[in-house]
Enzyme design. Structure first.
Site, PDB file in Angstrom:
ATOM      1  N   GLY A  84       0.813  -1.214   0.000  1.00 16.10           N
ATOM      2  CA  GLY A  84       0.000   0.000   0.000  1.00 16.10           C
ATOM      3  C   GLY A  84       0.841   1.256   0.000  1.00 16.10           C
TER       4      GLY A  84
ATOM      5  N   GLU B 250       9.691   4.180   7.360  1.00 15.23           N
ATOM      6  CA  GLU B 250       9.765   2.723   7.387  1.00 15.23           C
ATOM      7  C   GLU B 250      10.582   2.258   8.585  1.00 15.23           C
ATOM      8  OE1 GLU B 250       9.658  -0.937   7.454  1.00 15.23           O
ATOM      9  OE2 GLU B 250       8.475  -0.065   5.808  1.00 15.23           O
TER      10      GLU B 250
ATOM     11  N   ALA C  57       6.704 -14.981  -0.801  1.00 16.21           N
ATOM     12  CA  ALA C  57       6.922 -15.946  -1.881  1.00 16.21           C
ATOM     13  C   ALA C  57       6.390 -15.443  -3.215  1.00 16.21           C
ATOM     14  CB  ALA C  57       6.292 -17.287  -1.528  1.00 16.21           C
TER      15      ALA C  57
ATOM     16  N   GLY D  28      -3.087  -3.910   4.126  1.00 13.12           N
ATOM     17  CA  GLY D  28      -3.909  -5.096   4.320  1.00 13.12           C
ATOM     18  C   GLY D  28      -5.012  -4.941   5.342  1.00 13.12           C
TER      19      GLY D  28
ATOM     20  N   GLY E 178       6.612  -6.454   3.189  1.00 10.78           N
ATOM     21  CA  GLY E 178       6.598  -7.901   3.114  1.00 10.78           C
ATOM     22  C   GLY E 178       7.123  -8.453   1.804  1.00 10.78           C
TER      23      GLY E 178
ATOM     24  N   VAL F 286       1.095  10.833  16.060  1.00 15.11           N
ATOM     25  CA  VAL F 286       0.483  11.575  14.962  1.00 15.11           C
ATOM     26  C   VAL F 286      -0.662  12.370  15.570  1.00 15.11           C
ATOM     27  CG1 VAL F 286      -0.753  11.463  12.774  1.00 15.11           C
ATOM     28  CG2 VAL F 286       1.043   9.783  13.277  1.00 15.11           C
TER      29      VAL F 286
ATOM     30  N   HIS G 206      -0.866 -14.168   6.364  1.00 11.88           N
ATOM     31  CA  HIS G 206      -1.821 -13.332   5.648  1.00 11.88           C
ATOM     32  C   HIS G 206      -2.823 -12.715   6.616  1.00 11.88           C
ATOM     33  CE1 HIS G 206      -0.898 -16.280   2.146  1.00 11.88           C
ATOM     34  NE2 HIS G 206      -0.018 -15.293   2.187  1.00 11.88           N
TER      35      HIS G 206
END
Length: 538
Positions: free
Chosen positions: A15, A34, A90, A504, A85, A232, A471
């Protein structure tokens, strides 16, 4: 007021990287915070035994890119790195079934089945999706098992974000940028070493630092690696953030007192499902962003996953060659299994597996494990014992990533658990997640019998009564109101201006496949709603 950035993005995963590129293309200044390190082929670990550079646990000195978080209901694996990620995944990039858009909190928010194909096409082009041409022994073994189980017709090579080069060229050949007309970096074709999830040291894997994020940095985006966001809060007393946000950060590995503050007109949370939830909980409950929806943390999904394996000690067959996930099958309409591998020598994951165990989930399952272990060692003591030792695991084992589209969820909360009263942390609540998939267990058992292997279950399922997943999805779901979700149909956070969630955590249903491509496509959609910079100023 002088702003440091038009947009400040927290996190550089799928994202965050998509957002960074599209915003710079629209003329905005962009900063990306990051928490993880920047990785290159030169500093990637050669095996996952190099835990200092593979696992992410900064509080004990581990500064790798794979984080394992243990909760009451589930063990969650996710990435921490520049590129999120993508560094250790994979790279399986699959479109979920159309039915997911009619499920969950986002149902009816858009004409999804008309809108999303275009965004998926863009995401595939940017991520360099290709059909896997390298079917290794693990893939062929999965195919053999599928035939034995009567589902051989469902076998398929995966669509993956890997550069394979031109047919007939030697693997490892260097090519000038093959994806972006010379704007991207040079690449090398895949050699099929199986190292995808330990980090590609051969410039073949299409990680975000070679596409979206690479191009964003060329456009002027500033990536602040190893930087953790502490706070924030809205500026100028405008509680809704209409004048922007003050963002306080600190070095991930430096002294906590070493802080810096940035001013941003807009902020985007893209710190992964877990990372964004944890940060927003802290900001909401700490008073910096008190109006975040009370739906925060609800309906966190895990693809209803289970990790199984079949090991072949002493067989002399190398299962480690190929790509991270090279093939898959469908056991039934709800159950999807992919063949997973690690490179030769990366045997650390052996500690996650033991003999295949059924039984009733809960306190009695370890008793069932004792029975399964006894049968294994009596029937084949030498082979059985070798299957429990770590040495040779990667070369001897086909790991099964089993996923289901059947919906189910847990809830995340941020509080002081009874066993750790020193500070608040993320904890899970809700009904237990199923700790094994009976149809997947049966497939592993039949497959092992048909191919001469030993089927295995995950340790966490047996002894902790929790499944494992890579996930994690949801928790800041897209919905029509703040009572049903955290963000609206354009990824804007309810009750605030100039604030978005794009990762996600926005997903509103169980996908049943790796979510990376869908996150990328939804991020493309979210950025399509933002006007060009000159239009925003008029």
């Amino acid at each position: 007021m002088k702003y440091d950035y038009d947009y400040l993005i927290v996190g550089s995963g799928f994202g965050g990287s998509v957002s960074a590129l599209r915003l710079t293309e629209k003329g905005y200044t962009v900063g990306v915070m990051e928490m993880g390190r920047r990785w290159t082929p030169e500093n990637m670990p050669k095996t996952n035994w190099n835990i200092a550079n593979f696992l992410w646990m900064p509080f004990v000195g581990l500064r790798g890119f794979l984080s394992m978080r243990f909760f009451k209901h589930v063990v969650i694996m996710h990435g921490n790195a520049v590129g999120g990620g993508s560094i250790g995944y994979a790279q399986t990039l699959l479109v979920p079934p159309d039915s997911v858009w009619a499920d969950g909190s986002w149902a009816g928010l858009d004409e999804w089945q008309k809108v999303m194909p275009g965004h998926y096409a863009t995401a595939k082009r940017m991520l360099g999706v290709a059909r896997n041409p390298i079917l290794g022994n693990a893939d062929l073994m999965l195919q053999k098992m599928a035939v034995a189980a009567g589902v051989g017709d469902t076998f398929y090579p995966t669509d993956v974000g890997v550069f394979f080069g031109k047919e007939g060229d030697r693997p490892g050949t260097t090519y000038a940028d093959p994806f972006f007309g010379g704007a991207g970096p040079d690449r090398k074709s895949c050699i099929g070493c199986g190292s995808c999830m330990v980090g590609c040291r051969h410039d073949a894997k299409n990680t975000l630092d070679k596409n979206y994020l690479y191009l964003a940095e060329k456009n002027g985006a500033k990536v602040h690696a190893e930087t953790k966001v502490l706070d924030v809060r809205p500026v100028n007393g405008k509680a809704d953030g209409s004048d922007g946000y003050e963002v306080t950060v600190t070095p991930t590995f430096g002294p906590p007192s070493d802080k810096r503050t940035y001013l941003a007109r807009n902020i985007i949370f893209s710190a992964s499902s877990l990372g964004t939830q944890e940060l927003l909980f802290r900001l909401k409950q700490g008073g910096s962003l008190p109006n975040i929806s009370d739906d925060l943390g609800n309906r966190v999904r895990t693809n209803s996953e289970s990790l199984l394996s079949v090991r072949y000690p002493g067989a002399g067959i190398d299962m480690s060659k190929g790509i991270g996930i090279g093939s898959g099958i469908y056991v039934d309409e709800h159950t999807h299994i992919e063949a997973v591998r690690y490179p030769a020598g990366s045997d650390m994951m052996s500690s996650l597996f033991t003999v295949l165990t059924d039984g009733k989930p809960g306190w009695s399952r370890p008793i069932s494990w004792l029975g399964a272990m006894f049968k294994l060692l009596i029937a084949n003591p030498v082979k059985g014992l070798r299957s429990l030792l770590p040495f040779g695991f990667a070369e001897q084992t086909v790991i099964f990533l089993c996923m289901q589209t059947v919906d189910g969820h847990i809830n995340m909360r941020y509080k002081r658990p009874w066993y750790w009263p020193f500070r608040e942390k993320l904890v899970t609540e809700g009904d237990p997640i199923p700790t094994f998939i009976p149809s997947a267990n049966e497939f592993a058992r039949k497959g092992a019998l048909a191919t001469g292997g030993i089927a295995q279950s995950s340790m966490s399922e047996i002894f902790m009564n929790v499944p494992m997943t890579a996930h994690c999805m949801g928790g800041c779901a897209m919905a029509d109101t703040a009572e049903r979700g955290v963000i609206d149909s354009q990824n804007r956070v309810f009750n605030y201006k100039n604030m978005m969630v794009v990762d996600g955590s926005m997903l509103g249903a169980n996908l049943g496949v790796n979510p990376s491509l869908t996150i990328t496509a939804l991020a493309e959609r979210a950025m399509s709603f933002i006007p060009q910079a000159q239009k925003a100023a008029t």
